[in-house]
Design a protein around this motif. Structure first.
Motif, PDB file in Angstrom:
ATOM      1  N   GLY A  36       0.875  -1.400  -0.199  1.00 49.74           N
ATOM      2  CA  GLY A  36      -0.548   0.031   0.113  1.00 49.74           C
ATOM      3  C   GLY A  36       0.886   1.231  -0.540  1.00 49.74           C
ATOM      4  N   GLN A  87      -6.308   6.539 -11.426  1.00 52.29           N
ATOM      5  CA  GLN A  87      -7.188   7.336 -10.071  1.00 52.29           C
ATOM      6  C   GLN A  87      -8.261   7.849 -10.598  1.00 52.29           C
ATOM      7  OE1 GLN A  87      -5.189  10.351  -7.848  1.00 52.29           O
ATOM      8  NE2 GLN A  87      -7.383  11.029  -6.879  1.00 52.29           N
ATOM      9  N   ASP A 164      -5.261   2.614  -8.748  1.00 52.99           N
ATOM     10  CA  ASP A 164      -5.073   4.067  -7.836  1.00 52.99           C
ATOM     11  C   ASP A 164      -5.995   4.548  -6.909  1.00 52.99           C
ATOM     12  OD1 ASP A 164      -4.082   6.911  -6.928  1.00 52.99           O
ATOM     13  OD2 ASP A 164      -3.399   7.054  -9.041  1.00 52.99           O
ATOM     14  N   GLU A 165      -5.822   4.906  -6.106  1.00 50.96           N
ATOM     15  CA  GLU A 165      -7.367   5.209  -5.678  1.00 50.96           C
ATOM     16  C   GLU A 165      -9.126   3.685  -6.023  1.00 50.96           C
ATOM     17  OE1 GLU A 165      -7.321   6.609  -3.051  1.00 50.96           O
ATOM     18  OE2 GLU A 165      -5.475   7.949  -3.351  1.00 50.96           O
ATOM     19  N   THR A 167     -11.165   1.474  -4.579  1.00 53.49           N
ATOM     20  CA  THR A 167     -12.099   1.627  -4.101  1.00 53.49           C
ATOM     21  C   THR A 167     -12.479   3.109  -3.618  1.00 53.49           C
ATOM     22  OG1 THR A 167     -11.513   2.554  -1.222  1.00 53.49           O
ATOM     23  CG2 THR A 167     -11.931  -0.363  -2.431  1.00 53.49           C
ATOM     24  N   SER A 168     -12.188   3.845  -4.283  1.00 50.18           N
ATOM     25  CA  SER A 168     -12.652   4.858  -4.273  1.00 50.18           C
ATOM     26  C   SER A 168     -14.156   4.816  -4.756  1.00 50.18           C
ATOM     27  CB  SER A 168     -11.950   6.574  -4.867  1.00 50.18           C
ATOM     28  OG  SER A 168     -12.157   7.249  -5.844  1.00 50.18           O
ATOM     29  N   ARG A 175     -16.938  -2.864  -3.100  1.00 43.92           N
ATOM     30  CA  ARG A 175     -15.665  -2.901  -2.154  1.00 43.92           C
ATOM     31  C   ARG A 175     -15.141  -4.208  -1.625  1.00 43.92           C
ATOM     32  NH1 ARG A 175     -14.092  -1.543   3.421  1.00 43.92           N
ATOM     33  NH2 ARG A 175     -12.693  -0.821   3.829  1.00 43.92           N
ATOM     34  N   ILE A 191      -1.210  -0.781  -4.603  1.00 41.72           N
ATOM     35  CA  ILE A 191      -2.482   0.004  -4.358  1.00 41.72           C
ATOM     36  C   ILE A 191      -1.934   1.301  -3.512  1.00 41.72           C
ATOM     37  CG2 ILE A 191      -4.421  -0.203  -3.150  1.00 41.72           C
ATOM     38  CD1 ILE A 191      -3.995  -3.034  -3.621  1.00 41.72           C
ATOM     39  N   THR A 192      -1.851   2.641  -4.560  1.00 44.43           N
ATOM     40  CA  THR A 192      -2.370   3.874  -3.440  1.00 44.43           C
ATOM     41  C   THR A 192      -3.992   3.925  -2.675  1.00 44.43           C
ATOM     42  OG1 THR A 192      -3.009   4.940  -4.793  1.00 44.43           O
ATOM     43  CG2 THR A 192      -0.974   4.514  -4.458  1.00 44.43           C
ATOM     44  N   SER A 193      -4.192   4.091  -1.796  1.00 38.35           N
ATOM     45  CA  SER A 193      -5.373   4.412  -1.417  1.00 38.35           C
ATOM     46  C   SER A 193      -5.824   5.167  -0.353  1.00 38.35           C
ATOM     47  CB  SER A 193      -6.288   3.276  -1.253  1.00 38.35           C
ATOM     48  OG  SER A 193      -7.342   3.400  -0.666  1.00 38.35           O
ATOM     49  N   HIS A 194      -6.533   5.825   0.025  1.00 38.21           N
ATOM     50  CA  HIS A 194      -6.654   6.478   1.560  1.00 38.21           C
ATOM     51  C   HIS A 194      -7.993   5.615   2.862  1.00 38.21           C
ATOM     52  CE1 HIS A 194      -5.182  10.313   0.013  1.00 38.21           C
ATOM     53  NE2 HIS A 194      -6.026  10.483  -1.233  1.00 38.21           N
ATOM     54  N   ASP A 195      -8.326   4.506   1.634  1.00 37.83           N
ATOM     55  CA  ASP A 195      -8.988   3.594   2.376  1.00 37.83           C
ATOM     56  C   ASP A 195      -8.141   2.904   3.347  1.00 37.83           C
ATOM     57  OD1 ASP A 195     -10.998   1.322   3.360  1.00 37.83           O
ATOM     58  OD2 ASP A 195     -11.789   1.363   0.947  1.00 37.83           O
TER      59      ASP A 195
END
Ligand code: ATP
Ligand code: MG
Length: 252
Positions: A36, A87, A164-165, A167-168, A175, A191-195
């Motif tokens: 991540g 993204q 890239d994000e 699950t957004s 999800r 994986i990049t994510s804010h989740d």
């Protein structure tokens, strides 16, 4: 192919306006690792992924995929191994139907049409949108577009999956479905994510970015529970690791 690595060595990148988005990052990701990349808005995560896939070329440093140093001449060959979900799904979907977008990658690899069809159906089923196959991508909802973009990469059956994000915009069920797909994907995942709950669930290792640099790189749980580090990065611990807001007790 089975023992490839994904490596960034001392990567720097500035956009044409001079903004230094990636500012000296090095890492080595082994085959099968699930990594991540987290950080506040603008930390440089998407830029880093674009360097890994050759969409942007570093001003300094190198990207190595397998034993090969990424350059303009071998980019097409290396991209067959990498699948990147952008993204913004609008950057990924450009055909007139969802079906043709998901078929685009396999067709480009000159795979026989019956096999292309199998891959399309399988990818759309995996993300739960087979019923949308004849719809125009640009008319889909944000979550439907995200699912179509993910399917368009799954159909390539890449060795390295870069998201890239992912699950957004996805609803909770979609999800969960994506997390199950990712959990079952045995090759390398970046994986990049804010989740951060998803990151905790899927990734063994986490790299924390701030101002274009990596300020931490280690086992996911250790990084995500380090409150001081998370605050320094402008982040918060995953909700599942935060205490109960009512009684203050730890979640189990
Ligand atoms: N085309 C561009 N021209 C100039 N600066 C850019 C460009 N694209 C991105 N940047 C800048 O580069 C920095 C890193 O952007 P990037 O999109 O990589 O961040 P990010 O970590 O992915 O953020 P987010 O969490 O919002 O997706 C930001 O400060 C951004 O403003
Ligand atoms: Mg981004």
């Amino acid at each position: 192919m089975s023992h490839h690595i994904t490596e960034g060595k001392d990567l720097f990148y500035a956009y044409p306006d001079g903004h230094q988005a990636v500012n000296g990052i090095s890492f080595r990701i082994h085959h099968g690792e699930s990594v991540g990349i987290i950080g506040a808005n603008g930390a440089g995560k998407s830029t880093l992924l674009m360097l890994l896939t050759g969409i942007l070329m570093p001003a300094n440093g190198e990207v190595i995929i397998g034993e090969v140093r990424l350059n303009k001449d071998n980019m097409a060959m290396i991209r067959q191994r990498l699948g990147m979900v952008f993204q913004n799904p609008d950057d990924q979907l450009f055909m007139t139907t969802v079906h043709d977008d998901v078929a685009f990658g396999p067709r480009n690899l000159k795979i026989d049409e019956p096999q292309v069809e199998q891959r399309v159906v399988s990818a759309l089923e995996q993300v739960g949108i087979l019923h949308l196959k004849d719809r125009a991508p640009f008319h889909l909802s944000a979550g439907e577009k995200r699912a179509a973009a993910i399917a368009s990469v799954l159909s390539l059956m890449p060795d390295i999956l870069i998201l890239d994000e992912p699950t957004s915009s996805l609803d909770p069920k979609s999800r969960r479905r994506l997390m199950k797909i990712l959990g079952g994907f045995e090759h390398t995942k970046i994986i990049t994510s804010h989740d951060l709950d998803m990151v905790l669930d899927i990734c063994q290792r986490v790299i924390v970015m701030k101002d274009g640099q990596a300020i931490a790189d280690g086992p996911a749980k250790g990084v995500l529970t380090n409150k001081v580090l998370m605050e320094e990065a402008g982040l918060e611990m995953p909700l599942s690791l935060q205490g109960c807001p009512v009684c203050g007790g730890e979640k189990t």
